[in-house]
Design an enzyme around this catalytic site. Structure first.
Site, PDB file in Angstrom:
ATOM      1  N   LEU A 140       0.823  -1.220   0.000  1.00 28.29           N
ATOM      2  CA  LEU A 140       0.000   0.000   0.000  1.00 28.29           C
ATOM      3  C   LEU A 140       0.853   1.265   0.000  1.00 28.29           C
ATOM      4  O   LEU A 140       0.383   2.358   0.363  1.00 28.29           O
ATOM      5  CB  LEU A 140      -0.991  -0.004   1.178  1.00 28.29           C
ATOM      6  CG  LEU A 140      -1.941  -1.220   1.204  1.00 28.29           C
ATOM      7  CD1 LEU A 140      -2.863  -1.124   2.422  1.00 28.29           C
ATOM      8  CD2 LEU A 140      -2.765  -1.334  -0.083  1.00 28.29           C
TER       9      LEU A 140
ATOM     10  N   ASN B   2       1.891   2.709  -2.703  1.00 28.23           N
ATOM     11  CA  ASN B   2       1.426   3.574  -3.784  1.00 28.23           C
ATOM     12  C   ASN B   2      -0.004   3.190  -4.172  1.00 28.23           C
ATOM     13  O   ASN B   2      -0.381   3.199  -5.340  1.00 28.23           O
ATOM     14  CB  ASN B   2       2.365   3.419  -5.002  1.00 28.23           C
ATOM     15  CG  ASN B   2       2.110   4.494  -6.051  1.00 28.23           C
ATOM     16  OD1 ASN B   2       1.555   5.550  -5.730  1.00 28.23           O
ATOM     17  ND2 ASN B   2       2.469   4.226  -7.289  1.00 28.23           N
TER      18      ASN B   2
ATOM     19  N   ASP C 224       5.327  -6.682   2.191  1.00 26.09           N
ATOM     20  CA  ASP C 224       6.332  -6.175   1.269  1.00 26.09           C
ATOM     21  C   ASP C 224       7.067  -7.371   0.643  1.00 26.09           C
ATOM     22  O   ASP C 224       7.477  -8.294   1.343  1.00 26.09           O
ATOM     23  CB  ASP C 224       7.325  -5.292   2.058  1.00 26.09           C
ATOM     24  CG  ASP C 224       8.198  -4.491   1.123  1.00 26.09           C
ATOM     25  OD1 ASP C 224       8.339  -3.276   1.334  1.00 26.09           O
ATOM     26  OD2 ASP C 224       8.705  -5.091   0.153  1.00 26.09           O
TER      27      ASP C 224
ATOM     28  N   LYS D   8       8.031   3.146  -9.244  1.00 28.89           N
ATOM     29  CA  LYS D   8       7.992   3.373 -10.692  1.00 28.89           C
ATOM     30  C   LYS D   8       8.061   4.841 -11.101  1.00 28.89           C
ATOM     31  O   LYS D   8       7.778   5.196 -12.251  1.00 28.89           O
ATOM     32  CB  LYS D   8       6.718   2.761 -11.266  1.00 28.89           C
ATOM     33  CG  LYS D   8       5.423   3.272 -10.642  1.00 28.89           C
ATOM     34  CD  LYS D   8       4.272   3.058 -11.600  1.00 28.89           C
ATOM     35  CE  LYS D   8       3.631   4.376 -11.916  1.00 28.89           C
ATOM     36  NZ  LYS D   8       2.640   4.322 -12.966  1.00 28.89           N
TER      37      LYS D   8
ATOM     38  N   SER E 147       9.347  -2.695 -19.131  1.00 28.32           N
ATOM     39  CA  SER E 147       8.939  -1.402 -19.693  1.00 28.32           C
ATOM     40  C   SER E 147       9.708  -1.096 -20.969  1.00 28.32           C
ATOM     41  O   SER E 147      10.865  -1.494 -21.122  1.00 28.32           O
ATOM     42  CB  SER E 147       9.203  -0.293 -18.659  1.00 28.32           C
ATOM     43  OG  SER E 147       9.104   0.976 -19.247  1.00 28.32           O
TER      44      SER E 147
ATOM     45  N   TYR F 164      15.116   3.961 -12.428  1.00 29.21           N
ATOM     46  CA  TYR F 164      13.876   3.166 -12.561  1.00 29.21           C
ATOM     47  C   TYR F 164      13.977   2.278 -13.803  1.00 29.21           C
ATOM     48  O   TYR F 164      13.781   1.061 -13.738  1.00 29.21           O
ATOM     49  CB  TYR F 164      12.649   4.079 -12.679  1.00 29.21           C
ATOM     50  CG  TYR F 164      11.488   3.375 -13.340  1.00 29.21           C
ATOM     51  CD1 TYR F 164      11.215   3.576 -14.685  1.00 29.21           C
ATOM     52  CD2 TYR F 164      10.719   2.453 -12.635  1.00 29.21           C
ATOM     53  CE1 TYR F 164      10.178   2.883 -15.311  1.00 29.21           C
ATOM     54  CE2 TYR F 164       9.686   1.772 -13.253  1.00 29.21           C
ATOM     55  CZ  TYR F 164       9.434   1.985 -14.595  1.00 29.21           C
ATOM     56  OH  TYR F 164       8.419   1.295 -15.211  1.00 29.21           O
TER      57      TYR F 164
ATOM     58  N   LYS G  33      14.375  -2.155 -14.533  1.00 25.60           N
ATOM     59  CA  LYS G  33      13.602  -3.019 -15.437  1.00 25.60           C
ATOM     60  C   LYS G  33      14.552  -3.843 -16.317  1.00 25.60           C
ATOM     61  O   LYS G  33      14.374  -5.039 -16.526  1.00 25.60           O
ATOM     62  CB  LYS G  33      12.646  -2.181 -16.293  1.00 25.60           C
ATOM     63  CG  LYS G  33      11.534  -1.535 -15.498  1.00 25.60           C
ATOM     64  CD  LYS G  33      10.722  -2.570 -14.725  1.00 25.60           C
ATOM     65  CE  LYS G  33       9.579  -1.966 -13.948  1.00 25.60           C
ATOM     66  NZ  LYS G  33       8.822  -2.974 -13.168  1.00 25.60           N
TER      67      LYS G  33
END
Ligand code: WQD
Length: 338
Positions: free
Chosen positions: A33, A35, A58, A84, A124, A149, A153
């Site tokens: 929680l 985000n 987590d 993100k 991404s 970020y 990925k």
């Protein structure tokens, strides 16, 4: 099939939980929680009529993760949970590398320990950086991402590739998302950005709703038809459905070391101004915006060549950008009214 959805209370995660249920899977949600909020679970319940098991935890907590895997016999994992925010990752790189990569390794180890065979990873298009040619295919060389970020990925994909190569009893697919936008047509779930949105569409809807004074378009001197950046904007529900298709493909793949990567985009590129004009037309609103300077690190233009995901994974985008912008606005009006 029981599927662990990490970050299942998030934007893409919540929409994927709905589509998993529609396809007959049994989603189990974990989310810290950071985000998102518990209200998202209410939205999912109103859409599906079901209370899916939810654990506030987590993914970096190895003990808690192992306890969960011992308790719930999973058939697969879809891993969304990650930080993100591109800009924040530049300010707090270690938080991003630690959170996004350790959680991935904790999950992979647990999957082998508890014989969970199927893994879908949220990657991404940012791994392509500014591609030399567009549209990008899965063979387009990756470039150093413009942010920590984006690096998490790319490194995440490499961790998975190398892990699968060692035949740990796990098969995996990495999905390279383009730009997810929109909301569920019911307006019961959607994007809930923390604080000032960095992404385009939530900033647009908040401006149109009067929560922001004006949108700044970051640059109009790019080498594109109207000078603004080009992106591949994909409806979040289409993106959610791609995760179901990825699980079904993994289920059908018997090879113990199956790993593949798919671009998940519409295959069409639109400029920022084209998106703004579509938003105004489809919703009958006038958006207050001005042209400002370029944003550091922005890619000029990128969109997907989606043949592989269409042909191999048997998925293609069905919703238009106009539908996504209609759904995004409906959602904004709903949450603004609350
Ligand atoms: C899109 C376009 C901006 C805001 C990032 C990540 C990607 C994914 C999605 C997480 C750009 C322009 C934006 C604004 C603007 N992240 N823009 N004014 O940067 O393409 O992708 O978010 O899942 O991995 O890299 O998305 O929505 O921030 O920007 O003009 O207020 O809109 O310049 O051209 P981006 P974005």
């Amino acid at each position: 099939m029981k599927i662990l959805v990490t970050g299942g209370a998030g934007f893409i995660g919540s929409h994927t939980v709905v589509e998993l249920d529609k396809a007959g899977f049994e989603p189990v949600i974990i989310d810290n929680l950071y985000n998102s909020n518990l209200g998202v679970l209410d939205g999912i319940k109103q859409i599906t009529g079901k209370d899916f098991p939810f654990y506030e935890m987590d993914c970096n907590d190895s003990e808690k993760v192992r306890e969960l895997f011992a308790k719930e016999k999973f058939d697969g994992v879809i891993h969304f949970a990650a930080y993100k925010a591109v800009g924040e990752s530049v300010e707090k790189p270690l938080n991003y590398y630690e959170n996004n990569l350790i959680s991935l390794m904790v999950l992979l180890r647990a999957m082998t320990e508890f014989n969970v065979p199927n893994f879908v990873f949220s990657s991404s298009c940012t791994v392509y950086g500014q591609p030399d040619a567009i549209p990008v295919t899965e063979q387009t060389p990756r470039k150093p991402a413009n942010s920590p970020y984006g690096n998490t990925k790319a490194i995440g994909e490499d961790i998975i590739r190398d892990y699968i190569y060692a035949k740990p009893g796990v098969k995996a697919i990495s999905l390279r998302y383009f730009n997810p936008i929109g909301a569920h047509e019911s307006a019961l779930i959607g994007e809930l950005p923390n604080g000032v949105p960095s992404n385009l569409v939530p900033y647009i809807t908040q401006t149109a709703a009067g929560l922001r004074k004006s949108l700044t378009v970051f640059g109009s001197d790019y080498d594109t038809p109207d000078g603004t950046c080009i992106r591949d904007f994909i409806h979040v529900v289409d993106l959610a459905k791609a995760h179901v298709k990825a699980l079904e493909l993994l289920e059908s793949e018997s090879g113990p070391d199956y790993y593949d990567v798919f671009n998940v985009g519409t295959g069409e590129g639109y400029t920022v101004l084209q998106l703004i004009n579509t938003f105004e037309q489809v919703n009958g609103v006038k958006l207050n915006y001005s042209i400002g300077p370029r944003r550091e690190g922005d890619v000029e233009k990128i969109y997907a060549q989606s043949d592989k995901v269409n042909n191999v994974m048997k998925w293609r985008a069905e919703k238009t950008m106009a539908e996504a912008l209609r759904d995004a606005w409906k959602w904004q009006l709903k949450i603004t009214a609350q």
